[in-house]
Design a protein around this motif. Structure first.
Motif, short mmCIF file in Angstrom:
data_model
loop_
_atom_site.label_atom_id
_atom_site.label_comp_id
_atom_site.label_asym_id
_atom_site.label_seq_id
_atom_site.Cartn_x
_atom_site.Cartn_y
_atom_site.Cartn_z
N SER A 1 7.86 -5.08 -1.78
CA SER A 1 7.87 -6.38 -2.44
C SER A 1 6.62 -7.15 -2.05
O SER A 1 6.44 -7.52 -0.91
N GLY A 2 5.74 -7.36 -3.04
CA GLY A 2 4.53 -8.11 -2.77
C GLY A 2 3.46 -7.31 -2.06
O GLY A 2 2.43 -7.83 -1.67
N ILE A 3 3.68 -6.01 -1.85
CA ILE A 3 2.71 -5.16 -1.18
C ILE A 3 2.43 -3.95 -2.06
O ILE A 3 3.31 -3.43 -2.73
N ASN A 4 1.19 -3.51 -2.06
CA ASN A 4 0.79 -2.39 -2.89
C ASN A 4 1.42 -1.10 -2.41
O ASN A 4 1.13 -0.62 -1.33
N LEU A 5 2.30 -0.52 -3.23
CA LEU A 5 2.99 0.70 -2.84
C LEU A 5 2.04 1.87 -2.71
O LEU A 5 2.34 2.86 -2.05
N ALA A 6 0.86 1.77 -3.35
CA ALA A 6 -0.11 2.86 -3.26
C ALA A 6 -0.50 3.13 -1.81
O ALA A 6 -0.94 4.23 -1.47
N ASP A 7 -0.32 2.15 -0.94
CA ASP A 7 -0.67 2.32 0.47
C ASP A 7 0.41 3.08 1.24
O ASP A 7 0.16 3.56 2.34
N PHE A 8 1.60 3.16 0.67
CA PHE A 8 2.71 3.78 1.40
C PHE A 8 2.48 5.28 1.51
O PHE A 8 2.31 5.98 0.52
N PRO A 9 2.46 5.83 2.73
CA PRO A 9 2.17 7.26 2.94
C PRO A 9 3.38 8.14 2.66
O PRO A 9 4.02 8.66 3.57
N VAL A 10 3.69 8.32 1.38
CA VAL A 10 4.91 9.02 0.98
C VAL A 10 5.03 10.40 1.61
O VAL A 10 6.03 10.72 2.28
N GLU A 11 4.03 11.24 1.40
CA GLU A 11 4.10 12.61 1.89
C GLU A 11 4.17 12.66 3.41
O GLU A 11 4.97 13.41 3.98
N ASP A 12 3.36 11.87 4.07
CA ASP A 12 3.38 11.87 5.53
C ASP A 12 4.70 11.34 6.07
O ASP A 12 5.20 11.82 7.09
N PHE A 13 5.23 10.34 5.39
CA PHE A 13 6.48 9.72 5.84
C PHE A 13 7.58 10.77 5.99
O PHE A 13 8.33 10.78 6.98
N PHE A 14 7.67 11.68 5.04
CA PHE A 14 8.74 12.68 5.05
C PHE A 14 8.42 13.88 5.94
O PHE A 14 9.20 14.83 5.99
N LYS A 15 7.29 13.84 6.62
CA LYS A 15 6.94 14.90 7.57
C LYS A 15 7.11 14.44 9.02
O LYS A 15 6.94 15.25 9.93
N VAL A 16 7.42 13.17 9.20
CA VAL A 16 7.57 12.63 10.55
C VAL A 16 9.01 12.80 11.02
O VAL A 16 9.92 12.22 10.42
N PRO A 17 9.26 13.58 12.06
CA PRO A 17 10.62 13.80 12.56
C PRO A 17 11.34 12.50 12.89
O PRO A 17 10.70 11.49 13.20
N PHE A 18 12.66 12.56 12.87
CA PHE A 18 13.45 11.35 13.07
C PHE A 18 13.21 10.73 14.45
O PHE A 18 13.18 9.50 14.57
N SER A 19 13.04 11.54 15.47
CA SER A 19 12.79 10.99 16.80
C SER A 19 11.51 10.17 16.81
O SER A 19 11.43 9.12 17.47
#
Length: 382
Positions: A129-147
């Motif tokens: 909301s109010g932030i450019n989603l293009a900056d969100f690291p989608v692919e990297d986000f889903f590679k980061v383990p839960f811990s």
């Protein structure tokens, strides 16, 4: 056990079973999708009178009974799942086709419990909301383990900082303890990257990141080999005498060039096809396992310096570098530079290079000035 608790256990159990089939293929991605969904479900129940602090313990205990050998669903981890969702739930304000369906769980089971859970889990709206989603690291986000996710969202509140650490985890395959150290040292705020092309010329990515961190964006140096390209003449001999005298007097200072640097020599002789050159300073870095050529310039950065340095690096790699060592890195150390321009032109070179600056004697702190030889001494040498 009341009906609402039974429903909750059944809902989470169904979601777990649905996800386990896919987990073998995409363990981290599927795990995060599952945990986000469960967190969303648990968050929706928070605040209800019947959902006190003991509920998560009861759910965890019952899950272990119904799914023997199940790990990762302790009460504390269920709480972390809820926090995981709540820390990223603000991304759901507006629709985004890029991430739609990522954080969702299949509706394969039509039981009442799974219907209740999957009605909450699917994420159709996932945008800043109010932030450019293009900056969100989608692919990297889903590679980061839960811990690692827990460490990031619990210790880092700024969004851009979170992105930074997410990238670091993926690029460098960081362990949790290493990530915690980086966050404790506030690596995001202390990053001052010199213009460089290390990400394209040094592999793996973890070594490229180490190279960036190894060099400062500015050094406290002066009077060392200050000739400009094309300005060599008879006085150059005297300049070298001055250079040698200064290096002798500020040896300890030069050795603070950076972590794990060993000083190899100055005016290091290079030769190829009967052409002779002399690199200003030559170091070896134990951490990077490579030689480092440093060219010192008196004035502002010029693109020609990169061409000269590139030639030196070619000779060093061909004639001096040992087989077990990594590619030689080159650093242009000049008085000043247009950082954006330097970053722009350096990308055309295929040798690992960076550009940084140094402060003059008059700009140094008083205690640093004492390390350098007196100007009168220099005049006597001349």
């Amino acid at each position: 056990m009341n009906q609402e608790l039974i429903t909750a256990v059944e809902a989470i159990k169904t979601a777990i079973l649905q996800s386990q089939y896919q987990a073998a293929k995409e363990t981290t991605r599927v795990q995060l999708i599952l945990y986000y969904g469960i967190g969303r479900y648990l968050s929706s129940k928070k605040g209800k009178k019947t959902w006190g602090t003991s509920v998560l313990e009861s759910i965890s205990s019952q899950l272990r009974k119904e799914l023997p050998g199940l790990r990762g669903f302790s009460a504390s981890n269920l709480k972390n799942m809820r926090l995981f969702y709540e820390n990223w739930s603000f991304l759901e304000d507006q629709k985004s086709s890029d991430i739609t369906g990522e954080l969702s769980v299949s509706n394969a089971n039509s039981s009442d419990a799974s219907d209740e859970l999957t009605a909450i889990i699917p994420i159709s709206d996932f945008k800043l909301s109010g932030i450019n989603l293009a900056d969100f690291p989608v692919e990297d986000f889903f590679k980061v383990p839960f811990s690692h996710q827990i460490t990031i969202f619990s210790k880092v509140k700024n969004l851009q900082e979170r992105y930074y650490y997410i990238h670091r985890v993926v690029e460098e395959n960081l362990q949790v303890d290493t990530l915690e150290i980086l966050i404790k040292k506030d690596a995001y705020k202390h990053q001052k990257e010199l213009p460089n092309n290390f990400d394209r010329t040094i592999t793996p990515a973890s070594l490229a990141r180490k190279a960036v961190e190894m060099f400062k964006d500015e050094y406290l140096l002066d009077f060392i080999n200050v000739e400009e390209i094309g300005e060599r003449d008879a006085a150059d001999v005297d300049e070298r005498v001055v250079e040698n005298a200064i290096i002798h007097n500020v040896k300890n200072f030069i050795m603070t060039f950076g972590k794990d640097f060993a000083f190899v020599g100055d005016q290091y002789h290079l030769e190829a096809f009967n052409e002779e050159f002399f690199s200003d300073l030559l170091f070896f870095n134990r951490e990077l396992n490579c030689l480092v050529v440093v060219e010192l310039k008196r004035g502002e950065f010029k693109p020609a310096y990169l061409g000269q340095l590139s030639a030196y690096l070619r000779i060093v790699d061909d004639k001096i570098k040992k087989p077990h060592e990594n590619r030689t890195i080159g650093i242009v150390l000049c008085k000043s530079m247009n950082k954006q321009f330097a970053e722009y032109v350096i990308q055309d070179y295929d040798k690992p290079m960076g550009v940084t600056t140094y402060k003059s004697l008059s700009e140094m702190p008083e205690d640093m000035q004492k390390v350098l030889p007196d100007l009168d001494d220099i005049k006597k040498i001349l």
